[in-house]
Design an enzyme around this catalytic site. Structure first.
Site, short mmCIF file in Angstrom:
data_model
loop_
_atom_site.label_atom_id
_atom_site.label_comp_id
_atom_site.label_asym_id
_atom_site.label_seq_id
_atom_site.Cartn_x
_atom_site.Cartn_y
_atom_site.Cartn_z
N CYS A 106 -16.26 1.95 -1.00
CA CYS A 106 -15.11 1.11 -0.63
C CYS A 106 -14.85 1.14 0.88
CB CYS A 106 -13.87 1.57 -1.39
SG CYS A 106 -13.58 3.35 -1.26
N ARG A 150 -13.70 -8.59 -0.09
CA ARG A 150 -12.26 -8.33 -0.14
C ARG A 150 -11.49 -9.58 0.29
NH1 ARG A 150 -10.32 -3.20 0.37
NH2 ARG A 150 -8.36 -4.25 -0.14
N ASP A 200 -16.75 7.38 -3.20
CA ASP A 200 -15.52 7.22 -2.40
C ASP A 200 -15.31 8.55 -1.67
OD1 ASP A 200 -12.98 6.52 -1.46
OD2 ASP A 200 -11.98 6.67 -3.41
N ARG A 252 0.89 -1.18 0.00
CA ARG A 252 0.00 0.00 0.00
C ARG A 252 0.92 1.22 0.00
NH1 ARG A 252 -5.59 1.38 3.01
NH2 ARG A 252 -6.19 0.02 1.32
N1 CP Z 1 -11.39 -0.07 1.33
C1 CP Z 1 -10.16 -0.16 1.90
O1 CP Z 1 -9.16 -0.40 1.23
O2 CP Z 1 -10.17 -0.01 3.25
P1 CP Z 1 -8.90 0.23 4.18
O3 CP Z 1 -8.30 1.56 3.79
O4 CP Z 1 -9.43 0.23 5.58
O5 CP Z 1 -7.90 -0.87 3.95
N1 NVA Z 2 -9.55 6.95 -2.39
C1 NVA Z 2 -9.37 6.47 -1.04
C2 NVA Z 2 -9.68 5.02 -0.95
C3 NVA Z 2 -9.59 4.41 0.43
C4 NVA Z 2 -9.85 2.94 0.44
C5 NVA Z 2 -7.95 6.76 -0.60
O1 NVA Z 2 -7.03 6.60 -1.41
O2 NVA Z 2 -7.76 7.18 0.54
#
Ligand code: CP
Ligand code: NVA
Length: 335
Positions: free
Chosen positions: A281, A309, A241, A119
């Site tokens: 999401c 997920r 979102d 991430r």
């Molecule tokens: N939707 C999603 O990716 O949630 P988190 O940011 O909590 O992992």
């Molecule tokens: N667009 C959001 C999605 C979170 C799951 C972000 O990047 O924070």
């Protein structure tokens, strides 16, 4: 006509099919691979016990530069339930590649572990690690894409709405990472997506071009509009979102002003098809991008998305670590 038996490798993957090496983007998938992932996820969801030792002996590292609730826990839970071992590395205070070159990290990691889950802020961190490391790399959200989320969402749409080729999905809000992966997903599954964003917040032109190229093969349609009502009209699913993504905290007030007319209120949602579902999401901000009267209504499928997920990520891991057998037969598997 001679029908040749399917040749399988030690993991059971068909050796004549192109295999998935990494999941950095939805564009790493062909329509057949995307479909295969939904099928495998459906099987894993129905019969989890059949996959209990599928990742036995596999070590998977998770590097997260941003906070996470769902993604971290569904990966960790999914890996353990497949018999593998997860290691979480908190990168919240220093970015990957800051202490040493990404290529050096990749060449260390490939000698220790079997897969990486990332991430990140920069999407290039994901693609660089995938380029240098000989082990599979999974994008668990970058500033550009969130493929695990989109695949879980299309699994949810198939369960809740039905035939993806007849599904019309409206995305209202920021044309950002989640929207990008949904657009590419719609293209892969032959769905019809209309994205409604304020001006200057449209999806990236490269994503639209890639999606429209895939759509020629699948019959999907991809439309971008700047009017939320036009986006939602007749949709089977309305998705939103957050307005300010992780890393955009300083823009919260300005974005709240710009996106105000894109809030999914009961009035906006009423423009969708009669049985439409609401999707997000998560995390969600009630009173900002969506009203509680929509996200907490019976039309909301947000917790089904969150559940999926887990199942889709198990399917992704199974596919990626299966394909790895053909790339590194001597090291990765006992043959
Ligand atoms: N939707 C999603 O990716 O949630 P988190 O940011 O909590 O992992
Ligand atoms: N667009 C959001 C999605 C979170 C799951 C972000 O990047 O924070």
């Amino acid at each position: 006509m001679t029908v040749r038996p399917v040749q399988k490798d030690v993991t059971g993957s068909d050796v004549n099919q192109p295999f998935l090496a990494d999941l950095t983007s939805m564009s790493d998938l062909s329509p057949a691979m995307a479909e295969g992932l939904l099928e495998l996820a459906t099987l894993v969801k129905a019969r989890p016990a059949d996959f209990r030792s599928a990742l036995s002996g596999k070590q998977i590292v998770l590097f997260f530069e941003k906070p996470s609730f769902r993604t971290r826990l569904t990966f960790e839970s999914g890996i353990y339930s497949l018999g593998g071992h997860a290691m979480f590395v908190d990168q919240l205070t220093s970015r990957i590649g800051e202490r040493e070159p990404i290529s050096d990290m990749a060449h260390n990691l490939e000698r220790w572990v079997d897969a990486l889950v990332l991430r990140t802020f920069a999407h290039s961190t994901v693609t660089e690690l995938a380029r240098f490391a000989s082990i599979p790399v999974i994008n668990a959200l970058s500033d550009y894409e969130h493929p695990c989320q989109a695949l879980a969402d299309f699994l949810t749409l198939r369960e809740k709405v039905g035939d993806l080729r007849k599904t019309r999905l409206a995305f209202v809000g920021d044309g950002n990472n989640v929207a990008h992966s949904l657009i590419l997903g719609a293209a892969l599954f032959g769905s019809h997506i209309v994205v409604g964003t304020p001006k200057r917040f449209e999806p990236h032109a490269d994503v639209l071009a890639a999606a429209r190229a895939i759509a020629i093969e699948t019959g999907a349609t991809v439309q971008v509009v700047n009017d939320p009502i036009e986006a939602v009209k007749g949709a089977n699913a309305v998705y939103t979102d957050v307005w300010a993504s992780m890393g955009q905290e300083k823009e919260v007030a300005e974005r709240a002003r710009i996106f105000a007319s894109f809030r999914v209120t009961p009035k906006l949602f009423a423009n969708a098809a009669p049985e439409a579902v609401f999707m997000h999401c998560l995390p969600a901000h009630r009173g900002e991008e969506v009203d509680a009267a929509v996200i907490d209504s019976p039309a909301s499928v947000v917790f089904d998305q969150a559940e999926n997920r887990l199942h889709i990520q198990k399917a992704i891991l199974l596919q990626l670590l299966g394909g790895g057998a053909r790339r590194f037969p001597s090291r990765s598997f006992n043959v």
